[in-house]
Design a protein around this motif. Structure first.
Motif, PDB file in Angstrom:
ATOM      1  N   LYS A 106      24.493  47.225   4.355  1.00  0.00           N
ATOM      2  CA  LYS A 106      25.185  46.377   5.326  1.00  0.00           C
ATOM      3  C   LYS A 106      26.460  47.071   5.831  1.00  0.00           C
TER       4      LYS A 106
ATOM      5  N   LYS B  22      27.269  48.192   9.571  1.00  0.00           N
ATOM      6  CA  LYS B  22      28.454  47.669  10.262  1.00  0.00           C
ATOM      7  C   LYS B  22      29.276  48.820  10.852  1.00  0.00           C
TER       8      LYS B  22
ATOM      9  N   ARG C 288      25.419  43.252  22.896  1.00  0.00           N
ATOM     10  CA  ARG C 288      24.696  43.225  21.603  1.00  0.00           C
ATOM     11  C   ARG C 288      23.299  43.844  21.766  1.00  0.00           C
TER      12      ARG C 288
ATOM     13  N   SER D 219      19.072  40.502  15.500  1.00  0.00           N
ATOM     14  CA  SER D 219      19.768  39.505  14.690  1.00  0.00           C
ATOM     15  C   SER D 219      20.756  40.176  13.731  1.00  0.00           C
ATOM     16  N   THR D 220      20.396  41.376  13.228  1.00  0.00           N
ATOM     17  CA  THR D 220      21.334  42.119  12.366  1.00  0.00           C
ATOM     18  C   THR D 220      22.588  42.473  13.164  1.00  0.00           C
TER      19      THR D 220
ATOM     20  N   SER E 165      23.788  41.014  15.843  1.00  0.00           N
ATOM     21  CA  SER E 165      24.567  39.808  16.147  1.00  0.00           C
ATOM     22  C   SER E 165      25.393  39.362  14.957  1.00  0.00           C
ATOM     23  N   ALA E 166      24.792  39.385  13.756  1.00  0.00           N
ATOM     24  CA  ALA E 166      25.515  38.948  12.556  1.00  0.00           C
ATOM     25  C   ALA E 166      26.692  39.875  12.272  1.00  0.00           C
ATOM     26  N   LEU E 167      26.471  41.189  12.430  1.00  0.00           N
ATOM     27  CA  LEU E 167      27.550  42.148  12.155  1.00  0.00           C
ATOM     28  C   LEU E 167      28.657  42.039  13.196  1.00  0.00           C
TER      29      LEU E 167
ATOM     30  N   ASP F 268      29.458  39.346  14.786  1.00  0.00           N
ATOM     31  CA  ASP F 268      30.220  38.128  14.463  1.00  0.00           C
ATOM     32  C   ASP F 268      31.296  38.415  13.418  1.00  0.00           C
ATOM     33  N   GLU F 269      30.917  39.177  12.394  1.00  0.00           N
ATOM     34  CA  GLU F 269      31.912  39.529  11.361  1.00  0.00           C
ATOM     35  C   GLU F 269      33.059  40.363  11.943  1.00  0.00           C
TER      36      GLU F 269
END
Ligand code: ZN
Length: 390
Positions: free
Chosen positions: A10, A14, A29, A41-42, A44-46, A48-49
């Motif tokens: 992860k 990132k 994205r 989706s990976t 987008s999640a990263l 967001d962080e």
């Protein structure tokens, strides 16, 4: 609960996302997913962080490729500031950059020659300059993120220890812990040629090269070696000390204790030794000699040509050893331009075996005297990109 391996993956992903945003900004994205091969989706999640950590920003709406218009992302340049220092033999240059590596403040101070001041005096001058830089920093979320320092000597990078800096007269100085204790932010110390190479790779003439050599030709001579986009440090971090390769069997004595070292023929020391035969050099600086050469002074030009020839000999050897895509000549000597570079290129072409088969561009530094300080700042920035979770 995630395993250590999953967390590492992860973190690497990132870093890749952050790096892609840095290089391609503004970028959406979907584009990041396409460029990196990570699934949407990976990404987008990263992202967001990274948004929560305020390392990136949404900067508007991009062009639609059919369907919904994408939101563009950019890095948050103003999240914090970085201080990059070039600790020279007779000067200290400090730059303060934003998170994108843009200089927002800089100051250069001249110092007494190393032999007439102690390490403690020089460190006090350095601390004063860092304090001044910090006072100039506009308020940001993270404040000063870190300090990078390039030094003219052999460095244990992991420990932040200067093992030996012969032109400064320093031995075994734990500069990182001294500066970290004083200022309470992470500090990274590296050899000035390594810092210069990283500076040119991140911000200068080497942006597009995967394999490059940066030859720092100033008071001494050293090289930063980038192989496959990574700085090559060697087994104990001492790679690149090519100023001390022997080019003359019974040559001039060098500050390292050897004789006939390349830097005795191809640095400012060699230039001034040449000039000494013709004039009083006691108050001359390298910048004075550059000015004289550019104004047409024949002896100053000859001195640069003499040094350029020797630089070319060493560069030919380096090209034979490393087969780089590109060689960048930095620090003070190339400031004079073609008088030095033409001679250097001619000599390198004449002597280089590899160059008979394909041309290898030899360029002068794009960052000039800022290469080391900018590279020192990049040491901090790159560490942040490598581990953005803090
Ligand atoms: Zn030497």
């Amino acid at each position: 609960m995630k395993t250590a391996d999953q967390l590492l993956v992860k973190q690497i992903n990132k870093m890749i996302v952050l790096n892609t945003i840095y290089k391609k900004r503004p970028v959406s994205r979907a584009e990041i997913a396409k460029i990196t091969g990570l699934n949407k989706s990976t990404v987008s999640a990263l992202v967001d962080e990274l948004l929560v950590e305020e390392l990136v920003l949404e900067t508007g709406i991009g062009e639609s490729q059919g369907g919904r218009k994408p939101v563009n992302l950019s890095i948050n340049q103003e999240v914090g500031h970085i201080i990059g220092i070039d600790l020279g033999v007779n000067y200290i240059l400090s730059v303060m950059t934003n998170f994108a590596g843009e200089i927002i403040w800089e100051k250069r101070i001249d110092c007494q020659a190393a032999y007439s001041s102690s390490p403690a005096q020089r460190i006090a001058e350095l601390e004063l300059l860092i304090r001044e830089a910090m006072q100039q920093a506009p308020p940001t979320v993270r404040g000063i993120i870190g300090i990078g320092i390039g030094v003219p000597g052999i460095v244990n990078y992991e420990q932040g220890l200067i093992l030996s800096a012969p032109n400064l007269g320093w031995e075994n100085i734990g500069l990182r812990s001294i500066i970290e204790q004083q200022f309470g932010v992470p500090v990274f110390i590296d050899n000035e040629a390594n810092a210069g190479a990283i500076g040119e790779k991140w911000f200068g003439a080497g942006k597009r090269a995967d394999d490059l050599l940066y030859v720092s030709a100033g008071t001494g001579v050293g090289a930063g070696i980038i192989i496959n986009n990574e700085l090559y440090r060697g087994a104990k971090g001492l790679a690149g000390e090519i100023g001390h390769m022997t080019v003359s069997l019974d040559g001039f004595p060098c500050s390292c204790g050897n004789t006939g070292c390349w830097e005795e023929y191809s640095s400012e020391k060699a230039l001034f030794r040449y000039l000494k035969k013709y004039r009083d050099i006691r108050t001359l600086t390298i910048f004075d000699v550059v000015k004289e050469a550019l104004a047409g002074d024949a002896v100053a030009r000859e001195a640069f040509q003499y040094v350029g020839k020797y630089l070319g000999i060493g560069v030919a050897n380096l090209i034979n050893a490393f087969n780089p895509q590109l060689v960048i000549i930095g620090n003070s000597l190339p400031l004079v331009g073609d008088f030095l570079m033409d001679e250097l290129k001619q000599e390198a072409a004449k002597r280089c075996f590899a160059a008979r088969y394909f041309s290898i561009p030899i360029l002068s530094s794009q960052l000039n005297m800022h290469a080391c300080a900018m590279g020192a700042a990049a040491l901090v920035i790159s560490r942040l990109y490598a581990s953005p979770v803090s």
